[in-house]
Design a protein around this motif. Structure first.
Motif, short mmCIF file in Angstrom:
data_model
loop_
_atom_site.label_atom_id
_atom_site.label_comp_id
_atom_site.label_asym_id
_atom_site.label_seq_id
_atom_site.Cartn_x
_atom_site.Cartn_y
_atom_site.Cartn_z
N GLY A 165 0.85 -1.20 0.00
CA GLY A 165 0.00 0.00 0.00
C GLY A 165 0.87 1.24 0.00
N ARG A 166 0.48 2.26 -0.74
CA ARG A 166 1.28 3.49 -0.86
C ARG A 166 0.44 4.75 -0.66
N SER A 167 -0.57 4.67 0.21
CA SER A 167 -1.40 5.86 0.44
C SER A 167 -0.59 6.91 1.20
N ASN A 168 -1.08 8.15 1.12
CA ASN A 168 -0.38 9.25 1.82
C ASN A 168 -0.51 9.13 3.33
N HIS A 189 2.30 -2.02 -4.50
CA HIS A 189 1.02 -1.35 -4.76
C HIS A 189 0.26 -2.12 -5.84
N SER A 190 -0.84 -1.56 -6.30
CA SER A 190 -1.70 -2.35 -7.20
C SER A 190 -1.04 -2.63 -8.55
N ARG A 191 0.00 -1.91 -8.90
CA ARG A 191 0.67 -2.14 -10.19
C ARG A 191 1.97 -2.93 -10.04
N GLY A 210 -6.55 -2.59 2.32
CA GLY A 210 -8.01 -2.43 2.32
C GLY A 210 -8.70 -3.55 1.57
N ARG A 211 -8.08 -4.75 1.54
CA ARG A 211 -8.70 -5.92 0.89
C ARG A 211 -8.71 -7.09 1.88
N PRO A 212 -9.95 -7.53 2.25
CA PRO A 212 -10.03 -8.54 3.31
C PRO A 212 -9.21 -9.80 3.02
N GLY A 230 -5.04 -3.18 7.91
CA GLY A 230 -6.35 -3.21 7.28
C GLY A 230 -7.51 -3.34 8.24
N ILE A 231 -8.58 -2.62 7.94
CA ILE A 231 -9.84 -2.78 8.69
C ILE A 231 -10.92 -2.94 7.64
N ASN A 232 -11.45 -4.13 7.52
CA ASN A 232 -12.46 -4.41 6.49
C ASN A 232 -13.67 -5.06 7.14
N MET A 268 -3.62 1.75 18.49
CA MET A 268 -2.39 2.54 18.48
C MET A 268 -2.59 3.90 17.83
N THR A 269 -3.48 3.96 16.83
CA THR A 269 -3.65 5.20 16.06
C THR A 269 -4.08 6.34 16.98
N ILE A 270 -5.07 6.08 17.80
CA ILE A 270 -5.60 7.12 18.68
C ILE A 270 -4.58 7.46 19.79
#
Ligand code: NDP
Length: 294
Positions: A165-168, A189-191, A210-212, A230-232, A268-270
């Motif tokens: 995954g390469r999201s910002n 990433h997807s490519r 983001g893919r279960p 991931g959270i799906n 952890m995020t919060i």
């Protein structure tokens, strides 16, 4: 062999206890850390996230302020709130809950936040600083993953980390943090071609796709440490439940350590958001850290 479970709830509780101690220390210096949360619109999930952030802030002694704007609010109205918060010396952290309604340019709003108060670490000043290896406010989810890794692996140097995954908000800052920790980093990433083969070489796998259950046993080298961002939400056997990007049951016998979903990265995020708020408050008052960041 069965992997050790990386207990995100317990490690998040440790971070929150450190933050609470830091808040006490700042209060003793006459500084009350404060976090402002800006929420635009009626997205139910966003309301839940904001409520949880405000609750957690209260638990560690951080003052929180909530600004709720209608779904029809203009970008200018949001910018006005941000400008007021930027100018208020008693506000240390500003968080704009995403996503914003479609008519508002998210980037324009995020760039308006004072980088010193940007506790989500999304302002380009902080993004650039992270890629240069400077100590800046860092996106909370990847910072939380680093803390989980440091609790699990004694020495990260030279480890091959694969980030899927390469999201910002997750993948790219995650890769920058791992690089700063002297890992050898591959980003998929997807490519990407032959992603499974590349992932199979990793000592550390961070799945943020983001893919279960996409990452199954075939992707994992025996003994690898697996962090599942991931959270799906899926429906299984007529029941709705949350699963990660990793096929937990299949990978458990192969990995040396793994995060569950839920109860891994999520808490952890919060906790790291609270950590960033205290860091911002300290830096705004010219105080140095008395413990390591993550
Ligand atoms: P995005 O949708 O923004 O990014 C997903 C990334 O996965 C993209 O870079 C995409 O590649 C890549 N991808 C998609 N399909 C594949 C594939 N088949 N093979 C390899 N890579 C692929 O998601 P986020 O980064 O925002 O979130 C990722 C996951 O993490 C989600 O499940 C989200 O809910 C969760 N999350 C959890 C948080 C927490 O606190 N635990 C916080 C934030 C997110 P490309 O760039 O080529 O499209």
């Amino acid at each position: 062999m069965s992997a050790t479970l990386i207990d995100g709830k317990a490690i998040a509780a440790e971070v929150l206890a450190e933050v609470a101690a830091d808040v006490d220390y700042l209060k003793a210096q006459g500084i009350e850390p404060a976090l402002a949360v800006v929420l635009v619109g009626e997205d139910p999930a966003s309301h839940v996230y904001v409520r949880n952030k405000v609750l957690r802030a209260g638990e560690v002694g951080i003052r929180s302020l909530e600004y709720r704007l209608s779904v029809e609010a203009s970008a200018e109205e949001v910018l006005e709130v941000i400008s007021t918060l930027n100018d208020d010396p008693t506000v240390n952290g500003i968080l704009v809950q995403l996503p914003l309604p479609a008519h508002i340019d998210e980037n324009r709003i995020l760039q308006a936040i004072d980088p010193a108060k940007d506790v989500d670490g999304f302002h380009s000043e902080n993004v650039g600083g992270l890629s240069q290896g400077r100590a800046v406010l860092t996106p909370c989810t990847p910072a939380g993953c680093m803390r989980l890794l440091r609790n699990t692996i004694d020495d990260l140097r030279g480890k091959h980390a694969v980030v899927i995954g390469r999201s910002n908000i997750v993948g790219k800052p995650m890769a920058a943090l791992l690089l700063a920790a002297d890992c050898t980093v591959t980003v998929l990433h997807s490519r990407s071609s032959k992603p499974q083969k590349l992932c199979g070489q990793a000592d550390i796998v961070i799945a943020a796709v983001g893919r279960p259950r996409m990452i199954d046993a075939e992707w994992i080298k025996p003994g690898a440490v697996v962090i599942d961002v991931g959270i799906n939400r899926i429906t299984e056997g007529g029941r709705s439940r949350l699963v990660g990007d990793v096929d937990f049951d299949a990978v458990l016998p192969i990995a040396s350590a793994i995060t569950p979903v839920p109860g891994g990265v999520g808490p952890m995020t919060i906790a790291m958001l609270m950590h960033n708020t205290v860091t911002a408050a300290r830096q705004q008052h010219g105080l140095t850290a008395h413990r390591e960041s993550y």
